[in-house]
Write an enzyme that holds these catalytic residues in place. Structure first.
Site, PDB file in Angstrom:
ATOM      1  N   ILE A 232      -9.582  35.293  59.269  1.00 24.41           N
ATOM      2  CA  ILE A 232     -10.947  36.293  58.942  1.00 24.41           C
ATOM      3  C   ILE A 232     -11.812  36.011  59.828  1.00 24.41           C
ATOM      4  O   ILE A 232     -12.275  37.356  60.299  1.00 24.41           O
ATOM      5  CB  ILE A 232     -10.983  36.564  57.738  1.00 24.41           C
ATOM      6  CG1 ILE A 232     -11.914  34.668  57.139  1.00 24.41           C
ATOM      7  CG2 ILE A 232      -9.814  36.902  56.370  1.00 24.41           C
ATOM      8  CD1 ILE A 232     -12.377  35.042  55.657  1.00 24.41           C
TER       9      ILE A 232
ATOM     10  N   ASN B 209     -18.048  29.104  65.685  1.00 19.68           N
ATOM     11  CA  ASN B 209     -18.271  27.831  66.652  1.00 19.68           C
ATOM     12  C   ASN B 209     -17.047  26.861  67.003  1.00 19.68           C
ATOM     13  O   ASN B 209     -16.777  26.066  68.210  1.00 19.68           O
ATOM     14  CB  ASN B 209     -19.721  27.618  66.405  1.00 19.68           C
ATOM     15  CG  ASN B 209     -20.368  28.799  67.267  1.00 19.68           C
ATOM     16  OD1 ASN B 209     -20.681  29.430  68.101  1.00 19.68           O
ATOM     17  ND2 ASN B 209     -21.875  28.764  66.395  1.00 19.68           N
TER      18      ASN B 209
ATOM     19  N   LYS C 105     -13.521  27.429  56.991  1.00 21.38           N
ATOM     20  CA  LYS C 105     -14.133  26.899  57.704  1.00 21.38           C
ATOM     21  C   LYS C 105     -13.576  25.748  58.348  1.00 21.38           C
ATOM     22  O   LYS C 105     -13.368  24.986  57.177  1.00 21.38           O
ATOM     23  CB  LYS C 105     -15.328  27.819  57.914  1.00 21.38           C
ATOM     24  CG  LYS C 105     -16.433  27.993  58.295  1.00 21.38           C
ATOM     25  CD  LYS C 105     -18.343  28.170  58.821  1.00 21.38           C
ATOM     26  CE  LYS C 105     -18.065  29.877  58.709  1.00 21.38           C
ATOM     27  NZ  LYS C 105     -19.492  29.057  58.884  1.00 21.38           N
TER      28      LYS C 105
ATOM     29  N   ASP D 150     -31.251  30.953  62.972  1.00 23.31           N
ATOM     30  CA  ASP D 150     -29.775  31.878  63.278  1.00 23.31           C
ATOM     31  C   ASP D 150     -29.771  33.023  62.524  1.00 23.31           C
ATOM     32  O   ASP D 150     -28.674  33.696  62.047  1.00 23.31           O
ATOM     33  CB  ASP D 150     -29.063  31.760  63.449  1.00 23.31           C
ATOM     34  CG  ASP D 150     -28.087  31.804  64.634  1.00 23.31           C
ATOM     35  OD1 ASP D 150     -27.809  32.626  64.888  1.00 23.31           O
ATOM     36  OD2 ASP D 150     -26.430  31.195  64.721  1.00 23.31           O
TER      37      ASP D 150
END
Ligand code: ADP
Length: 871
Positions: A615, A619, A638, A731
């Site tokens: 999906i 990084n 992840k 971030d």
């Protein structure tokens, strides 16, 4: 054959003249040349005097007092000065010689002239007589014709009137007699002139010309003699081997020979003699490591995962340097001994260099033995370092290398304080689906048990574990043959050799060492894990024992496993042996296994998760939609690319480490991490709307202001929570937020987050999201929650511009420049003015005047309320 006989001819005479001219020219050239040499010598003398003076400009200070070499040098320079003066004298003499040559040339010119005149004179007399003879002969012929004519006339007259007198006849007779007389006179003159000419010619040829030539020869030869003497004199004045120079040279030689190496420093050493120097003390400055807890020890090599490779390489380098030193020593010895190495390494003179002189032989011996000494020292020094490194590496033995860098420990501490075990947190968290499941699982006896549907092998207890040997021994309970399933309430260690290692509760997979260390708190706590070193998998037993010790399980040739004791066919049996026997894992460490530490509930097994579809792309690797096998719950996973270096993998897990502490509806939730094997994964709640940025762009036509404000409030709520936890996200951006049902927004992507009030970045800022980052962070690397506030302002702008790129058309550096000079983005279309005002506040250059998230949340919430009420 002299001039007088050989050079009488006209041509020879002319050649003699030409020769004399040439000699005069040569003389002229010589004169000029000698003049130049005199000048040149004079200049040399002047330069030499300057050289000698320069040479005398030496230290007259005390340092060189008593130095023979200095004394000799001074004398040498004085002699050089003498030499120069002699050159000058010689040059002056050459000038005198030039004058002599000039005089000689003048005399020679005169002599040449005299010869020419004399020659002309004697030749002129002969010429004159020759002319006379010719003239007389022609007169003779003329008178002869006159005589003949008159005689004929007389005869005619006489014959016609023989014996007759008469005037006419007399006249004719008279004329005839006169002509006769004239002829006779002319005849005589002719005879006389011929006779004279014969005499003169004879004299010229035999007396005068030879006499002249003889004289000339002697004149010219005497000139040559003078000339030669002048040249000789000139040459003598340039003779550097002349006695005068020889004497100088001799004196120079004598003073230089006076240099005596053994006496040279007598006065100096006498004057400066001191007692022997005290050795320099090199000591480790312990203040350097005062503030570094534990890791570095004064004067001791640090062997850890950061240094071990370096140390091994260094050891190899040093060993090769030692070998090199040894080989070079051997070569020197071989060379000196004419190819035959000597066992004791001493140098023997083979006399072969005698032809080079005793001194040079001695010098080369000295040099070689000096080189040998230097090499021996080098070898010794390097060997010492090799021994030191070897010793340090041996110390570690089969222990796994300690981690050199514990930069995550502080975070771990945080986790313990705020982690899932915290009762309050647990009860608070029931509202979130992910954690709700976790808590439920916990209540039912542990996440892993239920997730895997297997019995537990260890039960964690919050109460201290029995640590006395007696308490731990209980042979029945810890026997090898103990059944797999244990009652939940007891501390037990069950073992089945059939079961794969990774199924053991105390096996923690590739859990990074930092995590492991956090789990082992009391002496005797242990677990087993896997580590990948140089692409090779190693099984490591980590034990808490006077700090943390990590032992690599050794594999024997026949596939058994051991530490220092006996080998076992399986790692499980090996661990059981250590546990039951209570023998230290290694004698040196003394570490004894007392309490197995089981996987934490968030340590999932890789097999617990089924990856479904990709999906997204992060990084570190791809992001998948996945399903938990046990509960069928949809999750997002992840993954971390296997090929990434360990350091990156640690960074990857950073997000999990941070997230596991948080529980808030607007923060994406962690379900667990999979570190049992590669690839390591982070399992999170699945937020179905995907990234906020994509969502904004896709739904730009249908988005309402109310929805946009709701998204801003959600983000503010999540950030308010993070700020309260001292977490700086670093971030925050639409691309890092996820959209849940009903447009609700969750903050995600904690890869750059730090849990500190202020975080200073000292390393490069390569991957900084410049357009989202506050100026003080960009300029000084200083991060606080108020930097997140700046980013939040940009996020708001993204939400209201429906996914536009901030500072569009500007490069990062241009945007940075403009912000620094006060530029701020204009309000996106249809943005409520209050929201734009809030954005501007978030972008205040003065950090402290930015609102905190609490205030932001309240402002947005109030605006939403107002909006809701107005409808
Ligand atoms: P990384 O931190 O490695 O850059 P991200 O967190 O940005 O990875 O994730 C990359 C993409 O994966 C996101 O843009 C999003 O589309 C998707 N994604 C990440 N986490 C989730 C999640 N929990 N639920 C749904 N999608 C997700």
């Amino acid at each position: 054959m002299g001039f007088s006989t050989a050079l009488q001819g006209r041509a020879a005479h002319e050649a003699l003249i030409v020769r004399q001219d040439a000699e005069l020219r040569l003389m002229e050239t010589m004169k000029r040349t000698i003049q130049m040499k005199a000048k040149c010598d004079k200049e040399y003398a002047i330069s030499l005097i300057a050289v000698a003076q320069q040479g005398l400009k030496i230290d007259r200070a005390d340092e060189m007092q008593g130095s023979l070499i200095t004394k000799s040098w001074r004398s040498y320079m004085d002699e050089l000065d003498q030499q120069a003066k002699q050159f000058k004298l010689n040059a002056e003499q050459l000038e005198v010689i030039c004058d002599k040559l000039a005089h000689l040339s003048q005399d020679k010119r005169k002599a040449r002239k005299a010869y020419q005149e004399e020659h002309a004179k004697i030749a002129a007399r002969l010429n004159h007589l020759t002319d006379e003879v010719v003239r007389k002969k022609s007169e003779y012929q003329k008178h002869l014709e006159g005589y003949k004519a008159l005689r004929t006339r007389f005869e005619e007259h006489y014959i016609k009137a023989p014996g007759r007198s008469g005037r006419k006849l007399d006249d004719v007779r008279d004329k005839y007699q006169k002509a006769c007389r004239k002829l006779h006179l002319t005849h005589n003159e002719y005879v006389l002139s011929i006779t004279e000419a014969v005499e003169v010619e004879k004299d010229f040829r035999t007396v005068l010309l030879p006499g002249l030539l003889e004289h000339q020869q002697s004149v010219q030869e005497s000139f040559i003699l003078l000339w030669r003497n002048i040249l000789l004199e000139a040459a003598q004045h340039g003779d550097l081997t002349a006695d005068k120079f020889k004497e100088i040279q001799k004196r120079i030689d004598t003073v230089i020979s006076g240099i005596n190496p053994t006496e040279e420093y007598s006065e100096f050493t006498e004057k400066h003699k001191t007692s022997p120097t005290t050795p320099l003390l090199f000591q480790f400055d312990e203040t350097l490591i005062e503030d570094i807890p534990g890791k570095l020890t004064a004067s001791t090599l640090t062997v850890d995962n950061l240094t071990v490779d370096w140390l091994r390489t260094r050891q190899l380098e040093l060993e090769s340097a030692v070998k090199d030193c040894q080989e070079r020593q051997l070569k020197i010895i071989e060379h000196v001994n004419g190819g035959s190495p000597v066992a004791n390494g001493s140098i023997i003179s083979n006399g072969s260099s005698a032809s080079n002189g005793i001194q040079s032989n001695k010098d080369s011996q000295n040099r070689q033995s000096k080189d040998l000494n230097a090499l021996r020292c080098q070898e010794k020094q390097k060997q010492k370092l090799v021994d030191m490194i070897k010793c340090a590496l041996n110390e570690v033995g089969c222990e796994e290398l300690p981690s050199g860098c514990d930069d995550h420990l502080s975070l771990e501490q945080n986790f313990i304080e705020h982690g899932f075990n915290n009762e309050q947190q647990r009860s608070n968290s029931t509202s979130s689906p992910g954690l709700g499941i976790m808590n439920e699982l916990m209540r039912r006896g542990g996440v892993l048990t239920l997730l895997r549907g297997r019995g537990r092998h260890f039960k964690r207890k919050s109460t201290p574990q029995p640590t006395t040997p007696m308490a731990r021994m209980r042979p029945g309970r810890f026997s090898k043959m103990q059944p797999r399933s244990q009652s939940l309430g007891s501390l037990s260690l069950s073992l089945s050799t059939n079961r794969p290692l990774y199924e053991e509760e105390w096996f923690h997979g590739v859990l990074p060492r930092e995590e492991v260390v956090r789990l082992l708190n009391n002496d005797g706590d242990f677990l087993v894990r896997e580590t990948i070193r140089n692409e090779e998998s190693q099984i490591v037993l980590s034990v808490c024992w006077n700090g943390h010790k990590h032992f690599i399980v050794q594999t024997t040739g026949d596939g058994h496993f051991r530490f220092e004791g006996p080998p076992f066919p399986s790692i499980q049996e090996l661990i059981m042996h250590q546990y039951h026997s209570e023998l230290p894992v290694t004698v040196k460490s003394g570490a004894i296994l007392r309490r197995p530490v089981c996987r934490e509930r968030w340590e999932l097994s890789n097999d617990d998760v089924v990856l479904l579809e990709k999906i997204g792309r992060g990084n570190f690797g791809d992001v998948y939609k996945a399903k938990l096998k046990s509960t069928k719950q949809d999750v997002a996973v992840k993954t971390c690319r296997m090929t990434l270096p360990d350091e990156q993998k640690r960074k990857f897990l950073q997000e999990g480490r941070i997230l596991k502490q948080y529980d808030h509806p607007n923060i994406v939730k962690l379900i667990g991490i999979c570190v049992q094997k590669q690839p390591i994964m982070i399992v999170m709640e699945l937020v179905p709307g995907g990234s906020l940025l994509n969502y904004l762009r896709k739904n730009s036509n249908s988005l309402t202001t109310r929805q946009q404000m709701g998204m801003s409030r959600d983000a503010a709520a999540g950030m308010r929570y993070l700020e309260s936890k001292n977490c700086i996200h670093r971030d925050l951006a639409a691309r890092n937020c996820l959209v849940d049902f009903e447009h609700s927004v969750k903050i995600s992507d904690f890869g750059m987050s730090r849990e500190e009030e202020e975080y200073i970045v000292s390393d490069g800022m390569k991957q900084i999201p410049v357009k989202w980052t506050a100026p003080e962070a960009l300029n000084f690397g200083k991060y606080t929650s108020l930097c997140d506030v700046w980013s939040y302002g940009i996020l708001m702008w993204e939400i209201f511009s429906k996914g536009d790129t901030p500072y569009s058309g500007m490069s990062n550096s241009r945007a940075r420049e403009r912000i620094d000079t006060g530029y701020r983005m204009p309000t996106p279309e249809n943005t409520p003015p209050e929201m734009y005002r809030l954005m501007l506040k978030c972008w205040a250059a003065d950090v402290e005047s930015r609102p905190h998230f609490d205030e932001i949340y309240n402002v947005v919430d109030a605006l939403i309320l107002r909006l809701d009420n107005s409808h």
